[in-house]
Design a protein around this motif. Sequence first.
Motif, short mmCIF file in Angstrom:
data_model
loop_
_atom_site.label_atom_id
_atom_site.label_comp_id
_atom_site.label_asym_id
_atom_site.label_seq_id
_atom_site.Cartn_x
_atom_site.Cartn_y
_atom_site.Cartn_z
N HIS A 1 85.76 113.16 71.41
CA HIS A 1 84.80 112.72 72.43
C HIS A 1 83.66 113.71 72.66
O HIS A 1 82.70 113.38 73.35
N LEU A 2 83.75 114.91 72.11
CA LEU A 2 82.66 115.87 72.29
C LEU A 2 81.35 115.34 71.71
O LEU A 2 80.29 115.57 72.28
N GLY A 3 81.41 114.65 70.60
CA GLY A 3 80.20 114.07 70.01
C GLY A 3 79.56 113.05 70.93
O GLY A 3 78.34 113.01 71.09
N PHE A 4 80.38 112.22 71.56
CA PHE A 4 79.87 111.22 72.51
C PHE A 4 79.21 111.90 73.70
O PHE A 4 78.10 111.56 74.09
N VAL A 5 79.88 112.88 74.25
CA VAL A 5 79.33 113.59 75.40
C VAL A 5 78.05 114.32 75.01
O VAL A 5 77.06 114.29 75.74
N GLY A 6 78.05 114.93 73.83
CA GLY A 6 76.85 115.62 73.36
C GLY A 6 75.69 114.67 73.16
O GLY A 6 74.55 114.99 73.50
N ALA A 7 75.95 113.46 72.61
CA ALA A 7 74.89 112.47 72.42
C ALA A 7 74.31 112.04 73.77
O ALA A 7 73.09 111.90 73.91
N CYS A 8 75.17 111.86 74.76
CA CYS A 8 74.70 111.48 76.09
C CYS A 8 73.87 112.59 76.72
O CYS A 8 72.80 112.35 77.29
N GLU A 9 74.35 113.82 76.61
CA GLU A 9 73.62 114.94 77.19
C GLU A 9 72.29 115.17 76.48
O GLU A 9 71.30 115.53 77.10
N ALA A 10 72.25 114.93 75.17
CA ALA A 10 70.98 115.04 74.44
C ALA A 10 69.99 113.99 74.92
O ALA A 10 68.78 114.21 74.89
N ALA A 11 70.51 112.84 75.38
CA ALA A 11 69.65 111.78 75.91
C ALA A 11 69.27 112.04 77.37
O ALA A 11 68.50 111.28 77.94
N GLY A 12 69.84 113.07 77.98
CA GLY A 12 69.45 113.44 79.34
C GLY A 12 70.37 113.04 80.46
O GLY A 12 69.99 113.05 81.62
N PHE A 13 71.61 112.66 80.15
CA PHE A 13 72.56 112.34 81.23
C PHE A 13 73.97 112.72 80.84
O PHE A 13 74.25 112.93 79.67
N ARG A 14 74.83 112.82 81.84
CA ARG A 14 76.25 113.10 81.60
C ARG A 14 77.04 111.82 81.79
O ARG A 14 76.86 111.13 82.79
N PRO A 15 77.92 111.52 80.84
CA PRO A 15 78.67 110.27 80.97
C PRO A 15 79.75 110.35 82.04
O PRO A 15 80.34 111.39 82.27
N HIS A 16 79.96 109.23 82.68
CA HIS A 16 81.06 109.09 83.64
C HIS A 16 81.58 107.67 83.48
O HIS A 16 80.83 106.71 83.62
N GLN A 17 82.85 107.52 83.14
CA GLN A 17 83.40 106.19 82.94
C GLN A 17 83.84 105.64 84.28
O GLN A 17 84.81 106.10 84.87
N GLY A 18 83.10 104.64 84.75
CA GLY A 18 83.44 103.99 86.01
C GLY A 18 84.07 102.63 85.80
O GLY A 18 84.70 102.09 86.70
N HIS A 19 83.88 102.05 84.62
CA HIS A 19 84.39 100.71 84.33
C HIS A 19 84.98 100.71 82.93
O HIS A 19 84.62 101.54 82.11
N ALA A 20 85.81 99.73 82.67
CA ALA A 20 86.38 99.56 81.33
C ALA A 20 86.50 98.08 81.05
O ALA A 20 86.75 97.28 81.95
#
Length: 174
Positions: free
Chosen positions: A80-99
């Motif tokens: 999941h580090l790649g996913f988090v890194g992609a989000c942070e590169a886009a300017g936000f931090r991911p937070h899973q609120g829904h599934a």
Amino acid sequence: MTPRRTIEARPTAPVALGLALALAVLATLVWSGSFVTSRALGDSVPPVQHAFWRWVVALAVVAPFGARRAWRQRALIRRHLGFVGACEAAGFRPHQGHAAAGWPAILAMVGAGMGVALVPRMAAVPRDGVAMRELRADRPVRHVVAAVRKGAEEAAATAAVLTALRAAAEERAT
């Protein structure tokens, strides 16, 4: 023959309220102690050095509470580090609120303004209210597995399909 891998999902035990409160108090003590020491050492220790040692002490105090579990789940964290890194590169931090289980439901939530999603190309169908943007740099990688009926993995036709899938995956990876 490739070795078989079994993925087992186990529910996690709920964290006790007492432990949660103790960790909250511990965090407060660590950070308030940091404030007191920074005031006391303000003239003799440079701020960067103080910040470094503050983080080292905080890590040493908190690590025993989560290090073993983090080590056991290191593959999941690394994935999941790649996913988090992609989000942070886009300017936000991911937070899973829904599934949601299906891509149509996920895209419907995105269209309703409930968040963003990384969507595989095969599920990226046009939808009102949803803009699709292709990730070009540092593309996330999706790992897939082939599911076959138990006992059928040795059949010639199944083995041929699995060999073709492996070859296609290796070709795409290069």
